[in-house]
Motif scaffolding. Structure first.
Motif, PDB file in Angstrom:
ATOM      1  N   THR A  22      41.778  39.589  36.053  1.00 34.41           N
ATOM      2  CA  THR A  22      42.595  38.870  35.081  1.00 34.41           C
ATOM      3  C   THR A  22      42.445  37.365  35.216  1.00 34.41           C
ATOM      4  O   THR A  22      41.995  36.871  36.259  1.00 34.41           O
ATOM      5  N   ASN A  23      42.796  36.669  34.158  1.00 33.61           N
ATOM      6  CA  ASN A  23      42.894  35.208  34.207  1.00 33.61           C
ATOM      7  C   ASN A  23      44.306  34.777  33.829  1.00 33.61           C
ATOM      8  O   ASN A  23      44.543  33.634  33.510  1.00 33.61           O
ATOM      9  N   TYR A  63      49.580  41.734  36.277  1.00 32.91           N
ATOM     10  CA  TYR A  63      50.307  42.162  37.478  1.00 32.91           C
ATOM     11  C   TYR A  63      51.324  43.244  37.148  1.00 32.91           C
ATOM     12  O   TYR A  63      51.520  44.187  37.920  1.00 32.91           O
ATOM     13  N   ASP A  65      42.052  37.780  40.510  1.00 35.87           N
ATOM     14  CA  ASP A  65      42.606  36.766  39.604  1.00 35.87           C
ATOM     15  C   ASP A  65      41.711  35.532  39.660  1.00 35.87           C
ATOM     16  O   ASP A  65      41.442  35.008  40.747  1.00 35.87           O
ATOM     17  N   PRO A 108      48.216  31.719  41.184  1.00 29.39           N
ATOM     18  CA  PRO A 108      49.067  32.508  40.299  1.00 29.39           C
ATOM     19  C   PRO A 108      50.528  32.160  40.532  1.00 29.39           C
ATOM     20  O   PRO A 108      50.892  31.622  41.582  1.00 29.39           O
ATOM     21  N   THR A 162      42.570  35.664  44.746  1.00 31.69           N
ATOM     22  CA  THR A 162      42.633  34.572  43.771  1.00 31.69           C
ATOM     23  C   THR A 162      41.298  33.838  43.755  1.00 31.69           C
ATOM     24  O   THR A 162      40.516  33.916  44.706  1.00 31.69           O
TER      25      THR A 162
END
Ligand SMILES: [Zn+2]
Lengths: 977, 86
Positions: free
Chosen positions: A317-318, A323, A341, A346, A362
């Motif tokens: 995901t970006n 989540y 991510d 985040p 991340t």
């Protein structure tokens, strides 16, 4: 099996059996085909368009690009999104783009040839020979499904509806807007494409008013359903918004109805677009492998259908939204290996993962996928570079952000604008009568969406002059707020990274277009075909724009978006056609003689203005040529009869009729006596032929105008326009009596005897002159009889009221038997016309032909101060130049009828020499002259009588002599007899 | 599909009408007296104005009346043109 033990909105007591690619499976009521296939463990649903790569299910909704199937039962239908198709017992569907099969497909070799099939491939490769040479090979490989081979058995209908407020989409925003509008008393309509209302609430985790969202959805829909002024439609997709808020919507399989689909034309004073937003994937190598699924879709399959889309998930995901999905799958007992991510920091959403022990990496990205027909491992690497490390997974949930569905907003001509905060295109300026609410407007939190829905509904009714309703927004407990850092593309890796799944457009294609200097997003779209598939780029478009922006060193906002056009999703031809199929496409017009004609074996033919008329009346054993010859000779030597009822007939009433006639005809009309008629030629204002016909003066202030069948509407338009726009002071009423009066024409040298034999009180002696009009009784029936002639022979046109026509016709046939009266068809009257050289404005007139070109200067009185077409004709005369004139042709070969439309070339030229002189307008074998004749438009033809030309047709090329355009009785003595 | 405000029937769907083109161009009262350019301008050269434009419409599948409206060719905002009708 991937069905979870409990949960979901499916009815486990109602198992349904269905087939996919011939194999039997089982699902439940409440499933879609997609959820049932997922539950059955079917990974590959079809093959992709260009490279024939195996494809699975990407989404759970309207935006599906991959899981496109061909349904064969209960109805044959191509191009169906499995995610939108409710499962029914006996459903049979097939994969598309697979040959010979879904698992092994020959076309997948295209994948190996990929370097040879870049963007613009079609344009570049197939230019050196004709496209149609390649088309049959390409079409076999491409396409999304097959056109059904049998006639569509389903029925369709169309309804028109008018509302004050139309709300499109019954998610949180739409429900709220509908409630606000309906409570104010406005006529309200709420459309939703799903089976059940709720939209994203159905799979989200929001609590409304302290309970699950289902309670709130139930309460709102119950209130709406209890209001007389509110209508709610399910499985109804608004496909386009047109001028003045005309919304076209397709309702699929309406309940309690025998129709398959219903087309709604909804005229709405106000439209509230609450279409929501769809998630978009991320662009990384092999991002199309089955098992790569939108993060929100994975949640939807778990929550709504109790299906585990995989047993070991990795999320990529970006943004913050994934989540909640990871948590939902974890809570349903599905292992979540990691959340990858791309963001370095985040927000609070990370707690959803950490509290469940889910690993979060991340500033990392998925840079590749292992596994061809199903994800086996995700390759994960730090964003700033480094060795990829594999993570085992059979499900890769991806989220690249959300695209507000602004398609219908864009249909109004409004332009979406880029919102940096959301990394998405959102509505910009609002059109005056359309509003956008909720996620479609770029509001992604449930509380905000509901509030905005209430606002939009209240604004709509307020702008219509109604009281704003008092509504308190319910308290909402939602997940973490939305945040995104765009990651448009992931570089590196060897696999193809797709920006448009359905049209198989990759990052390489975008890069190639950029290298070839395409800059405008609209050009890149067309060159690469990105966003041009049936899904209209619902998921992929922003990724294309992002990729282009990165190449150009611009922002997505600067790059801009392409234009969305209707339809929002594919629309079946069946529902567009509605009831207008077969004989109902164009209702055929009939005359009182039509039934008699058919009973007497007439070959029927199109005759203009939706009439079908007898073409000819073959006797047993006769060919068409035989019949036409017999009919034509009967008119020339004995007597014929034809049904002229389809002719246009107008009564003109009022003191200024002569003034009108002077305006619309080229000749003089002031001196027409009562009981007399005159032939007239009508020109358009540009001097070109419009129509011709005869007008009789019935009484002082009453005239009867006739005109050609096909031209009747044009003439009526011409008259009404003149009377109501430029010459409004004229006191004239035009009454269309075409359907009131039947017209039976007795023609030929024996016509007088037949009329006398049938019985009439009208004096038929030569005092009843050509162009005279008399009233009386014919065969005991009140009739208007006129002496006009379209055949060149003595003719009596017997006009009787429609209800008497059949009896008078039969009386004429009986009375005429002694002279062998012969009914003639339109082909025969055409032959008689050509023999006489009567110019037909609809045939010899090609929109350039003026009165002079037609050889009709004799009827143009330029001494009149004004008539319609005069000024332009004057200009044509002054300009001179080489114009095409109507001429006659006598082809050399006595047995060959030249084809109408044949080109005229200068004598001595070869057929392929481009020296075009004109064309054949009408051609036939003349039974009277016993040779072929023709009429034609020929350059400078008036001055070329006696010259020779070449007539070049598809069949043959023959020589011909140019003549005056009259082959028979040039003085007209016979018709005046 | 536009909604055309017929002064006699009210707003009806565009497909009940035939558009008769711009209403601001008038046929010269004496065509014989004008030069060719004036005449061909009248015949062929629409102004194609961007914005409010006068138009003739014929309610052919309704009351049968010709009338004029003013239509914004960009936004499709339509104003009736009272006084133009007979
Ligand atoms: Zn009207």
């Amino acid at each position: 099996m991937r069905r979870l033990a409990s949960g979901g909105d499916i009815d486990r007591n109602r198992p349904l059996t269905f087939r996919f690619d011939g194999r039997r499976y089982q699902g439940y009521a409440g499933d879609t085909l997609a959820s049932a296939l997922l539950a059955a463990g079917v990974d590959v649903i079809g093959r992709s368009f260009k490279y024939h790569r195996p494809r699975g299910i990407l989404s759970a909704g309207v935006e599906e690009t991959n899981a496109i199937v061909q349904v064969t039962a209960p109805f044959e239908e191509p191009n169906v999104r499995a995610t939108m198709l409710p499962l029914v017992d006996g459903l049979d569907a097939r994969s598309v783009n697979c040959w010979p099969g879904r698992r092994f497909d020959v076309g997948a070799l295209n994948g190996l040839l990929a370097p040879l099939i870049p963007a613009g491939f079609y344009y570049k490769t197939f230019l050196w020979r004709r496209w149609d040479f390649y088309a049959r090979y390409i079409r076999r490989m491409a396409g999304l499904g097959k056109t059904p081979a049998v006639a569509e058995p389903g029925r369709y209908e169309r309804v028109h509806h008018h509302v004050d407020v139309l709300i499109i989409g019954a998610g949180a925003a739409g429900l709220a807007a509908a409630l606000a509008a309906a409570r104010s008393g406005a006529r309200t309509m709420l459309l939703d494409d799903g089976v059940a209302p709720g939209g994203q609430l159905l799979s989200g985790g929001a609590q409304i008013d302290g309970a699950g969202a289902a309670n709130w959805i139930g309460a709102v829909t119950a209130e709406l359903d209890g209001l007389d002024n509110a209508t709610r439609l399910a499985r109804t997709v608004a496909t386009g918004v047109y001028d003045h808020n005309l919304v076209i919507a397709v309702e699929e399989a309406p309940e309690q109805s025998w129709v398959r689909e219903r087309l709604w034309h909804i005229r709405a004073a106000r439209v509230v677009l609450a279409s929501g937003a769809v998630e978009r994937p991320l662009v990384f190598p092999d991002n199309d492998r089955p098992g790569v699924m939108l993060a929100g879709a994975a949640t939807a399959y778990v929550k709504r259908f109790a299906v585990a889309p995989g047993w070991r998930a990795v999320y990529f995901t970006n943004n913050a939204s994934a989540y909640a999905g990871a948590a939902a799958l974890h809570d349903a007992g599905i292992e979540v290996a990691a959340v990858i991510d791309s963001r370095a920091d985040p927000g609070a959403e990370i707690e959803l993962a950490c509290s469940r022990g889910i690993e979060v990496r991340t500033a990392h990205a998925v840079v590749g996928v292992d596994g061809r027909s199903r994800v086996r491992r995700a390759m994960v690497a730090p964003l700033r570079g480094g060795r990829p490390a594999p993570v085992d997974a059979d499900l890769l949930g991806v989220s690249g952000g959300f695209n507000p569905l602004v398609h219908l907003y864009s249909h109004t001509g409004a332009r979406p604008v880029y919102d940096d905060r959301l990394a998405a295109f959102v509505p910009g300026d609002m059109p005056p009568t359309l509003d956008v609410a909720g996620a479609a407007r770029g509001i992604f939190d449930t509380a905000g969406v509901i509030k905005d829905g209430f606002r939009a509904g209240a604004d709509a009714v307020h702008s219509l002059g109604l009281e704003r309703p008092e509504i308190d927004a319910p308290p909402v407990d939602d997940g973490p707020s939305f945040a995104i850092e765009p990651l448009w593309t992931v570089k590196g890796g060897r696999g193809k990274a797709f920006v448009d799944y359905q049209n198989d457009v990759t990052l390489d294609d975008i890069a190639l277009a950029h290298r070839e200097n395409f800059r405008s997003i609209e050009h890149i779209k067309r060159y690469t075909t990105a966003g041009m598939a049936t899904d209209q780029g619902k998921t992929g478009n922003p990724n294309v724009i992002g990729a282009v922006a990165e190449l150009a060193g611009a922002t997505a906002g600067e790059t801009g978006t392409t234009t969305f056009r209707p339809p929002y999703r594919p629309v079946s031809f069946g529902v567009i056609g509605g009831m207008e199929r077969g004989q109902l496409i164009i209702p055929a017009r009939t005359t009182p003689i039509t039934a008699w004609n058919k009973a007497h074996g007439a070959a029927m033919n199109e005759a203009g203005a939706n009439f079908r008329r007898p073409f000819y009346y073959p006797r047993p054993g006769e060919s068409m040529a035989d019949a036409v010859r017999r009919e034509a000779l009967a008119v020339r030597n004995g007597v014929g009869i034809y049904d002229g009822t389809p002719l246009g007939k107008f009564e003109l009433h009022g003191r200024d009729v002569p003034v009108l006639l002077e305006l619309v005809y080229t000749n003089r009309w002031h001196d027409l006596a009562v009981g007399r008629g005159r032939y007239g030629l009508m020109l358009r204002e540009d001097g070109r032929l419009l129509d011709d016909g005869v007008t009789f003066r019935l009484d002082d202030d009453r005239y009867l105008m006739s005109c050609g069948t096909g031209a009747a509407f044009t003439v009526l338009t011409h008259l009404e326009r003149a009377l109501q726009t430029e010459w409004r002071h004229l006191k004239v009423f035009v009454i269309n009596v075409s359907a009131q009066w039947a017209n039976l024409c007795v023609c030929g040298p024996r016509a007088r005897e037949v009329l006398a034999a049938v019985g009439t009180d009208i004096d038929l002696s030569p005092t009843f002159r050509f162009m005279d009009f008399r009233r009386g009784r014919v065969a005991g029936v009140e009739a208007r009889v006129a002496r006009v002639s379209y055949t060149g022979e003595l003719s009596f046109e017997v006009n009787v009221r429609r209800r008497h026509a059949r009896e008078v016709w039969e009386a004429l046939m009986a009375a005429g038997a002694a002279w062998d009266i012969t009914p003639i068809g339109s082909e025969t009257s055409g032959v008689l016309r050509i023999e006489k050289g009567f110019v037909a404005p609809g045939i010899e007139g090609d929109n350039i032909t003026n009165a002079d070109d037609a050889g009709m200067s004799w009827i143009v009185d330029m001494s009149k101060k004004d008539f319609i077409g005069r000024r332009s004709l004057e200009r044509d005369r002054k300009l001179g130049g080489e114009r095409q004139h109507v001429v006659g042709l006598l082809p050399d070969d006595p047995a060959f009828v030249v084809a109408e439309g044949s080109a005229l070339l200068q004598s001595g030229d070869h057929a392929d020499t481009p020296n075009f002189q004109g064309h054949v307008t009408a051609s036939c074998f003349s039974p009277t002259l016993d040779r072929p004749i023709a009429l034609a438009l020929l350059k400078n033809g008036h001055h070329r009588h006696g010259e020779r030309v070449v007539v070049s047709g598809l069949q043959r090329t023959v020589g011909a002599e140019v003549t005056r355009p009259v082959f028979y009785d040039p003085t007209g003595a016979r018709m005046r007899a | 599909m536009l909604l055309i405000p017929c002064p006699w029937c009210g707003a009806c769907n565009e497909n009940e009408f035939i558009c008769g083109g711009e209403s601001d161009r008038k046929r010269p009262t004496d065509p014989a007296a004008v030069d060719d350019k004036t005449w061909t301008d009248y015949l062929y050269n629409s102004t194609n104005h961007k914005g409010m434009t006068g138009e003739w419409w014929w309610h052919v599948h309704g009351c049968g009346k010709w009338f004029t409206i003013r239509r914004d060719t960009v936004t499709h905002c339509i104003e009736s043109a009272p006084g133009d009708q007979t």
